[in-house]
Scaffold this motif. Structure first.
Motif, PDB file in Angstrom:
ATOM      1  N   THR A 245      95.435  59.602  85.317  1.00  0.00           N
ATOM      2  CA  THR A 245      96.177  60.785  85.769  1.00  0.00           C
ATOM      3  C   THR A 245      97.667  60.648  85.501  1.00  0.00           C
ATOM      4  N   THR A 246      98.246  59.512  85.869  1.00  0.00           N
ATOM      5  CA  THR A 246      99.682  59.326  85.658  1.00  0.00           C
ATOM      6  C   THR A 246     100.015  59.230  84.175  1.00  0.00           C
ATOM      7  N   CYS A 247      99.138  58.645  83.393  1.00  0.00           N
ATOM      8  CA  CYS A 247      99.344  58.564  81.949  1.00  0.00           C
ATOM      9  C   CYS A 247      99.354  59.972  81.342  1.00  0.00           C
ATOM     10  N   PHE A 248      98.369  60.785  81.704  1.00  0.00           N
ATOM     11  CA  PHE A 248      98.275  62.150  81.183  1.00  0.00           C
ATOM     12  C   PHE A 248      99.494  62.974  81.602  1.00  0.00           C
ATOM     13  N   ASN A 249      99.865  62.880  82.866  1.00  0.00           N
ATOM     14  CA  ASN A 249     101.019  63.643  83.354  1.00  0.00           C
ATOM     15  C   ASN A 249     102.311  63.209  82.669  1.00  0.00           C
ATOM     16  N   SER A 250     102.447  61.916  82.440  1.00  0.00           N
ATOM     17  CA  SER A 250     103.670  61.398  81.825  1.00  0.00           C
ATOM     18  C   SER A 250     103.841  61.937  80.414  1.00  0.00           C
ATOM     19  N   ILE A 251     102.774  61.980  79.650  1.00  0.00           N
ATOM     20  CA  ILE A 251     102.845  62.536  78.296  1.00  0.00           C
ATOM     21  C   ILE A 251     103.068  64.049  78.352  1.00  0.00           C
ATOM     22  N   SER A 252     102.367  64.710  79.261  1.00  0.00           N
ATOM     23  CA  SER A 252     102.406  66.173  79.329  1.00  0.00           C
ATOM     24  C   SER A 252     103.737  66.720  79.816  1.00  0.00           C
ATOM     25  N   ASN A 253     104.498  65.921  80.588  1.00  0.00           N
ATOM     26  CA  ASN A 253     105.754  66.450  81.128  1.00  0.00           C
ATOM     27  C   ASN A 253     106.972  66.200  80.231  1.00  0.00           C
ATOM     28  N   LEU A 254     106.717  65.756  78.992  1.00  0.00           N
ATOM     29  CA  LEU A 254     107.811  65.521  78.058  1.00  0.00           C
ATOM     30  C   LEU A 254     108.280  66.821  77.412  1.00  0.00           C
ATOM     31  N   ARG A 255     109.570  66.868  77.105  1.00  0.00           N
ATOM     32  CA  ARG A 255     110.061  67.947  76.268  1.00  0.00           C
ATOM     33  C   ARG A 255     109.792  67.584  74.806  1.00  0.00           C
ATOM     34  N   LYS A 256     110.035  68.504  73.900  1.00  0.00           N
ATOM     35  CA  LYS A 256     109.765  68.249  72.487  1.00  0.00           C
ATOM     36  C   LYS A 256     110.517  67.001  72.004  1.00  0.00           C
ATOM     37  N   ARG A 257     109.801  66.173  71.228  1.00  0.00           N
ATOM     38  CA  ARG A 257     110.309  64.917  70.653  1.00  0.00           C
ATOM     39  C   ARG A 257     110.655  63.889  71.722  1.00  0.00           C
ATOM     40  N   PRO A 273      92.161  56.282  78.464  1.00  0.00           N
ATOM     41  CA  PRO A 273      92.475  57.540  79.137  1.00  0.00           C
ATOM     42  C   PRO A 273      92.524  58.719  78.168  1.00  0.00           C
ATOM     43  N   ALA A 274      92.337  59.920  78.716  1.00  0.00           N
ATOM     44  CA  ALA A 274      92.501  61.138  77.930  1.00  0.00           C
ATOM     45  C   ALA A 274      93.971  61.350  77.624  1.00  0.00           C
ATOM     46  N   ILE A 275      94.270  61.766  76.404  1.00  0.00           N
ATOM     47  CA  ILE A 275      95.641  62.009  75.966  1.00  0.00           C
ATOM     48  C   ILE A 275      95.722  63.418  75.383  1.00  0.00           C
ATOM     49  N   PRO A 276      96.731  64.204  75.770  1.00  0.00           N
ATOM     50  CA  PRO A 276      96.883  65.560  75.216  1.00  0.00           C
ATOM     51  C   PRO A 276      97.401  65.507  73.780  1.00  0.00           C
ATOM     52  N   MET A 277      96.520  65.091  72.853  1.00  0.00           N
ATOM     53  CA  MET A 277      96.955  64.802  71.485  1.00  0.00           C
ATOM     54  C   MET A 277      97.475  66.030  70.757  1.00  0.00           C
ATOM     55  N   SER A 278      96.968  67.206  71.078  1.00  0.00           N
ATOM     56  CA  SER A 278      97.484  68.401  70.418  1.00  0.00           C
ATOM     57  C   SER A 278      98.964  68.594  70.727  1.00  0.00           C
ATOM     58  N   LYS A 279      99.368  68.279  71.955  1.00  0.00           N
ATOM     59  CA  LYS A 279     100.775  68.373  72.333  1.00  0.00           C
ATOM     60  C   LYS A 279     101.589  67.265  71.681  1.00  0.00           C
ATOM     61  N   VAL A 280     101.016  66.080  71.565  1.00  0.00           N
ATOM     62  CA  VAL A 280     101.696  64.971  70.893  1.00  0.00           C
ATOM     63  C   VAL A 280     102.059  65.373  69.464  1.00  0.00           C
ATOM     64  N   ILE A 281     101.116  66.017  68.789  1.00  0.00           N
ATOM     65  CA  ILE A 281     101.347  66.426  67.401  1.00  0.00           C
ATOM     66  C   ILE A 281     102.341  67.583  67.328  1.00  0.00           C
ATOM     67  N   ALA A 282     102.073  68.647  68.094  1.00  0.00           N
ATOM     68  CA  ALA A 282     102.886  69.859  67.994  1.00  0.00           C
ATOM     69  C   ALA A 282     104.337  69.634  68.408  1.00  0.00           C
ATOM     70  N   HIS A 283     104.553  68.764  69.400  1.00  0.00           N
ATOM     71  CA  HIS A 283     105.903  68.522  69.907  1.00  0.00           C
ATOM     72  C   HIS A 283     106.517  67.226  69.370  1.00  0.00           C
ATOM     73  N   GLU A 284     105.819  66.571  68.445  1.00  0.00           N
ATOM     74  CA  GLU A 284     106.301  65.315  67.857  1.00  0.00           C
ATOM     75  C   GLU A 284     106.700  64.303  68.921  1.00  0.00           C
ATOM     76  N   LEU A 285     105.779  64.091  69.849  1.00  0.00           N
ATOM     77  CA  LEU A 285     106.026  63.131  70.920  1.00  0.00           C
ATOM     78  C   LEU A 285     105.779  61.709  70.427  1.00  0.00           C
ATOM     79  N   GLU A 286     106.403  60.765  71.095  1.00  0.00           N
ATOM     80  CA  GLU A 286     106.194  59.353  70.795  1.00  0.00           C
ATOM     81  C   GLU A 286     105.493  58.684  71.966  1.00  0.00           C
ATOM     82  N   ILE A 287     104.501  57.844  71.663  1.00  0.00           N
ATOM     83  CA  ILE A 287     103.800  57.067  72.686  1.00  0.00           C
ATOM     84  C   ILE A 287     104.055  55.593  72.400  1.00  0.00           C
ATOM     85  N   LEU A 288     104.667  54.925  73.370  1.00  0.00           N
ATOM     86  CA  LEU A 288     105.102  53.544  73.194  1.00  0.00           C
ATOM     87  C   LEU A 288     104.555  52.676  74.320  1.00  0.00           C
ATOM     88  N   GLY A 289     104.445  51.392  74.059  1.00  0.00           N
ATOM     89  CA  GLY A 289     104.094  50.420  75.094  1.00  0.00           C
ATOM     90  C   GLY A 289     105.295  49.568  75.431  1.00  0.00           C
TER      91      GLY A 289
END
Length: 346
Positions: A245-257, A273-289
């Motif tokens: 839940t926190t992982c999904f929310n953290s990705i979803s609450n990002l602004r573009k890029r 975990p489930a990841i909102p990959m369509s938003k990652v692509i459309a908004h050019e988000l970065e996922i880091l460890g």
């Protein structure tokens, strides 16, 4: 030496008398003066870490004094006050040669790959690569509290997130990791939104500099709440808990890029975990460890502590003895109390 030992996963650990360790040629033995109790220790105790071989002594957040030195060690002497990253490098692999000991190909991890610091003494390998000298003004309890949660958050906010002054940072989960991130992001001039289900934790986050807080147990939609507060979403967002839940929310609450940094461990049933990959692509988000921090990067963090910009001692919630650490370890998944618990009596 006296140490906490578990001989089966999820079975109550016991205090045992074990032989004192001797240093490897490239290592040292540290007399443990303080040891943090971390949720990563709980993950290891229940069997989520395949590196652990039984019987086992947990513990990876430590500070102490060098007690014995291996024959090949050149930079350390008996009596030196030290701490160590929870991920140690071998010093010879390609990752270590590139300065990235936190992802060493042959990692040394006290409390996981080897016996750890829920004990009077601990053996530390590759000492010249991994030990960190402690300033005289930094007490052992505070130094131990840096070991995993604080340094991982420092790397997440500063090195991985590349957070800049004026940016919005969302921190999901206000345990030791999250509260560390709140303090660090605030210290470099970012605006922090802290998210948790505990009002006690959120109150502490506000004291540590959070601009705004969101109680995830009370608001209907965390992502919308963060977007409203930040006027469009966070520039950098951390999952400091390690839950789908926190992982999904953290990705979803990002602004573009924007950048999502995963700090909380995602193991066992939470490992995919489930990841909102369509938003990652459309908004050019970065996922880091963010996986620990190299010994050579401690200087920047320690300088901020010495200047007063960071005050990790404020994160210490309880100081306990080694016997009490058993209950503290077994109950880490219950998130009882706020702040960091540190063993200071052995």
């Amino acid at each position: 030496m006296k140490a906490v030992v578990f001989e089966q996963f999820s079975a109550p650990p016991q205090i045992q008398q074990l032989p004192d360790p001797t240093p490897e040629p490239h290592g040292v033995v540290v007399k443990v003066m303080a040891n943090g109790v971390c949720r990563s220790d709980w993950h290891g105790w229940v069997g989520h870490d395949t590196d652990i071989q039984l019987p086992h002594v947990p513990g990876h957040e430590l500070a102490g004094v060098v007690e014995a030195v291996g024959k090949d060690v050149t930079q350390w002497r008996i009596g030196d006050r030290v701490t160590v990253p929870f991920v140690g490098g071998c010093g010879t692999c390609p990752e270590c040669h590139s300065g990235n000991q936190q992802v060493c190909d042959s990692q040394f991890q006290p409390g996981f790959t080897h016996w750890g610091s829920f004990a009077e003494y601990v053996s530390i390998h590759y000492a010249d690569v991994n030990l960190v000298a402690l300033p005289e003004a930094l007490d052992f309890a505070t130094a131990a509290s840096l070991g995993c949660r604080f340094v991982t958050s420092f790397r997440a906010v500063v090195d991985q997130g590349k957070t800049a002054a004026g940016q919005w940072v969302a921190v999901h989960g206000c345990g030791g990791v999250g509260l560390s991130a709140v303090m660090i992001a605030n210290a470099i001039g970012a605006n922090v939104v802290a998210i948790d289900i505990s009002e006690e934790a959120l109150n502490l986050a506000r004291q540590l500099g959070a601009t705004a807080t969101v109680n995830a147990a009370k608001v209907p939609n965390v992502v919308e709440a963060v977007a409203e507060i930040t006027r469009g979403g966070a520039h950098v967002s951390l999952d400091a808990l390690g839950h789908p839940t926190t992982c999904f929310n953290s990705i979803s609450n990002l602004r573009k890029r924007g950048k999502h940094v995963q700090v909380g461990l995602m193991l066992a049933e939470n490992s995919t975990p489930a990841i909102p990959m369509s938003k990652v692509i459309a908004h050019e988000l970065e996922i880091l460890g963010s996986h620990g921090m190299q010994a050579h990067r401690y200087d920047a963090m320690l300088a901020m502590i010495q200047s007063g910009k960071l005050a990790p001692e404020q994160l210490i919630g309880k100081r306990i003895n080694l016997e009490q650490s058993i209950d503290a370890l077994m109950n880490m998944d219950k998130f009882e109390g706020a702040g960091v618990t540190v063993v200071t009596e052995f």
